[in-house]
Design a protein around this motif. Structure first.
Motif, mmCIF file in Angstrom:
data_model
loop_
_atom_site.group_PDB
_atom_site.id
_atom_site.type_symbol
_atom_site.label_atom_id
_atom_site.label_comp_id
_atom_site.label_asym_id
_atom_site.label_seq_id
_atom_site.Cartn_x
_atom_site.Cartn_y
_atom_site.Cartn_z
ATOM 1 N N MET A 16 0.819 -1.211 0.000
ATOM 2 C CA MET A 16 0.000 0.000 0.000
ATOM 3 C C MET A 16 0.857 1.267 0.000
ATOM 4 N N LEU A 17 2.034 1.189 0.614
ATOM 5 C CA LEU A 17 2.951 2.325 0.623
ATOM 6 C C LEU A 17 3.866 2.343 -0.610
ATOM 7 N N ARG A 18 3.685 1.343 -1.470
ATOM 8 C CA ARG A 18 4.484 1.201 -2.689
ATOM 9 C C ARG A 18 5.983 1.108 -2.398
ATOM 10 N N LEU A 19 6.317 0.381 -1.338
ATOM 11 C CA LEU A 19 7.722 0.135 -1.005
ATOM 12 C C LEU A 19 8.232 -1.000 -1.888
ATOM 13 N N PRO A 20 9.509 -1.008 -2.227
ATOM 14 C CA PRO A 20 10.050 -2.082 -3.073
ATOM 15 C C PRO A 20 9.992 -3.437 -2.356
ATOM 16 N N ILE A 21 9.453 -4.433 -3.052
ATOM 17 C CA ILE A 21 9.327 -5.783 -2.499
ATOM 18 C C ILE A 21 9.912 -6.775 -3.494
ATOM 19 N N GLY A 22 10.713 -7.713 -2.982
ATOM 20 C CA GLY A 22 11.270 -8.767 -3.811
ATOM 21 C C GLY A 22 10.959 -10.124 -3.221
ATOM 22 N N GLU A 23 11.142 -11.145 -4.027
ATOM 23 C CA GLU A 23 10.921 -12.522 -3.578
ATOM 24 C C GLU A 23 11.932 -13.407 -4.290
ATOM 25 N N VAL A 24 12.669 -14.199 -3.522
ATOM 26 C CA VAL A 24 13.658 -15.102 -4.102
ATOM 27 C C VAL A 24 13.481 -16.501 -3.526
ATOM 28 N N SER A 25 13.739 -17.486 -4.354
ATOM 29 C CA SER A 25 13.598 -18.867 -3.893
ATOM 30 C C SER A 25 14.703 -19.205 -2.888
ATOM 31 N N VAL A 26 14.323 -19.964 -1.871
ATOM 32 C CA VAL A 26 15.272 -20.414 -0.854
ATOM 33 C C VAL A 26 15.099 -21.910 -0.638
ATOM 34 N N ARG A 27 16.163 -22.516 -0.125
ATOM 35 C CA ARG A 27 16.063 -23.931 0.252
ATOM 36 C C ARG A 27 15.286 -24.003 1.556
ATOM 37 N N TRP A 28 14.472 -25.029 1.681
ATOM 38 C CA TRP A 28 13.620 -25.146 2.859
ATOM 39 C C TRP A 28 13.363 -26.616 3.116
ATOM 40 N N CYS A 29 13.375 -26.998 4.374
ATOM 41 C CA CYS A 29 13.001 -28.376 4.704
ATOM 42 C C CYS A 29 12.045 -28.338 5.883
ATOM 43 N N GLU A 30 11.039 -29.186 5.813
ATOM 44 C CA GLU A 30 10.038 -29.240 6.879
ATOM 45 C C GLU A 30 10.676 -29.794 8.145
ATOM 46 N N ILE A 31 10.399 -29.134 9.243
ATOM 47 C CA ILE A 31 10.943 -29.543 10.539
ATOM 48 C C ILE A 31 9.812 -30.172 11.352
ATOM 49 N N ASP A 32 10.062 -31.360 11.888
ATOM 50 C CA ASP A 32 9.061 -32.025 12.719
ATOM 51 C C ASP A 32 8.758 -31.194 13.954
ATOM 52 N N GLY A 33 7.553 -31.386 14.480
ATOM 53 C CA GLY A 33 7.187 -30.699 15.719
ATOM 54 C C GLY A 33 6.461 -29.390 15.490
ATOM 55 N N SER A 34 5.849 -29.222 14.313
ATOM 56 C CA SER A 34 5.120 -27.992 14.016
ATOM 57 C C SER A 34 4.015 -27.768 15.039
ATOM 58 N N LYS A 35 3.860 -26.532 15.440
ATOM 59 C CA LYS A 35 2.823 -26.154 16.405
ATOM 60 C C LYS A 35 1.523 -25.782 15.690
ATOM 61 N N LEU A 36 1.512 -25.921 14.367
ATOM 62 C CA LEU A 36 0.366 -25.514 13.567
ATOM 63 C C LEU A 36 -0.694 -26.606 13.548
ATOM 64 N N ASN A 37 -1.921 -26.251 13.918
ATOM 65 C CA ASN A 37 -3.068 -27.135 13.777
ATOM 66 C C ASN A 37 -3.753 -26.710 12.482
ATOM 67 N N PRO A 38 -3.721 -27.532 11.431
ATOM 68 C CA PRO A 38 -4.168 -27.090 10.112
ATOM 69 C C PRO A 38 -5.577 -26.487 10.082
ATOM 70 N N ILE A 39 -6.520 -27.085 10.740
ATOM 71 C CA ILE A 39 -7.901 -26.596 10.681
ATOM 72 C C ILE A 39 -8.079 -25.350 11.546
ATOM 73 N N VAL A 40 -7.728 -25.447 12.804
ATOM 74 C CA VAL A 40 -7.922 -24.329 13.737
ATOM 75 C C VAL A 40 -7.137 -23.101 13.299
ATOM 76 N N ASP A 41 -5.861 -23.291 12.946
ATOM 77 C CA ASP A 41 -5.036 -22.149 12.562
ATOM 78 C C ASP A 41 -5.432 -21.589 11.201
ATOM 79 N N ALA A 42 -5.950 -22.424 10.308
ATOM 80 C CA ALA A 42 -6.436 -21.926 9.016
ATOM 81 C C ALA A 42 -7.623 -20.989 9.243
ATOM 82 N N VAL A 43 -8.527 -21.362 10.117
ATOM 83 C CA VAL A 43 -9.676 -20.505 10.426
ATOM 84 C C VAL A 43 -9.194 -19.166 10.997
ATOM 85 N N LYS A 44 -8.232 -19.217 11.905
ATOM 86 C CA LYS A 44 -7.696 -17.984 12.497
ATOM 87 C C LYS A 44 -7.025 -17.108 11.435
#
Length: 169
Positions: A117-145
């Motif tokens: 909205m402020l028209r600030l410069p934004i970039g996006e670059v691909s990064v390596r990523w691996c899923e880490i066990d022990g996620s605190k995310l509850n897919p249904i509850v957190d999706a609703v939130k």
């Protein structure tokens, strides 16, 4: 804002993204920077097809629903708003972080919406990523939130309940 330095990095505590990719974010930030302003997001979007195969159907539906909701109500310039690996110029951080209202999972979306909205410069670059066990995310509850946060984010800015700061020159 207590951080020091011209460029400020934030990364998820789980270490899912390697710090070796910081160089890619720094290079992109130099390319897009205008008047000491800019923000670069690490992105896992290039891994999406691969990750769909390892996700449950419900997680895949929620992922596509979340991406659509973000695009419709908030951020149009970044594919992966939730990757927790971002590099931001100090000047941009001082504006954006002082304006944030959301403190939960969707704070990244608000941060990027403010920057857009402020028209600030934004970039996006691909990064390596691996899923880490022990996620605190509850897919249904957190999706609703998150859906609620994004809808309210749009509404509050649309009706003027939340205001943008003046862009610093």
């Amino acid at each position: 804002l207590k951080a020091r330095g011209e460029n400020l990095l934030f990364a998820d505590a789980d270490g899912a993204t390697t710090f070796e990719d910081l160089v890619k974010l720094e290079e992109n930030l130099k390319e897009i920077e205008v008047d000491g302003q800019g923000l670069v997001c690490g992105s896992r979007a290039h891994l999406e097809e691969e990750s769909i195969a390892s996700r449950t159907v419900i997680r895949t539906i929620l992922m596509y629903g979340f991406h659509a909701c973000v695009w419709i109500f908030a951020v149009k310039t970044v594919k992966d708003t939730q990757c927790g690996f971002k590099l931001i110029k100090r000047k941009t951080a001082q504006i954006v972080f002082k304006t944030l209202h959301i403190e939960r999972w969707a704070f990244d979306v608000e941060m990027l919406k403010i920057a857009e909205m402020l028209r600030l410069p934004i970039g996006e670059v691909s990064v390596r990523w691996c899923e880490i066990d022990g996620s605190k995310l509850n897919p249904i509850v957190d999706a609703v939130k998150m859906f609620r946060d994004i809808a309210l984010l749009w509404l509050r800015y649309a009706i003027g309940a939340w205001k943008l700061p003046e862009k610093q020159e």
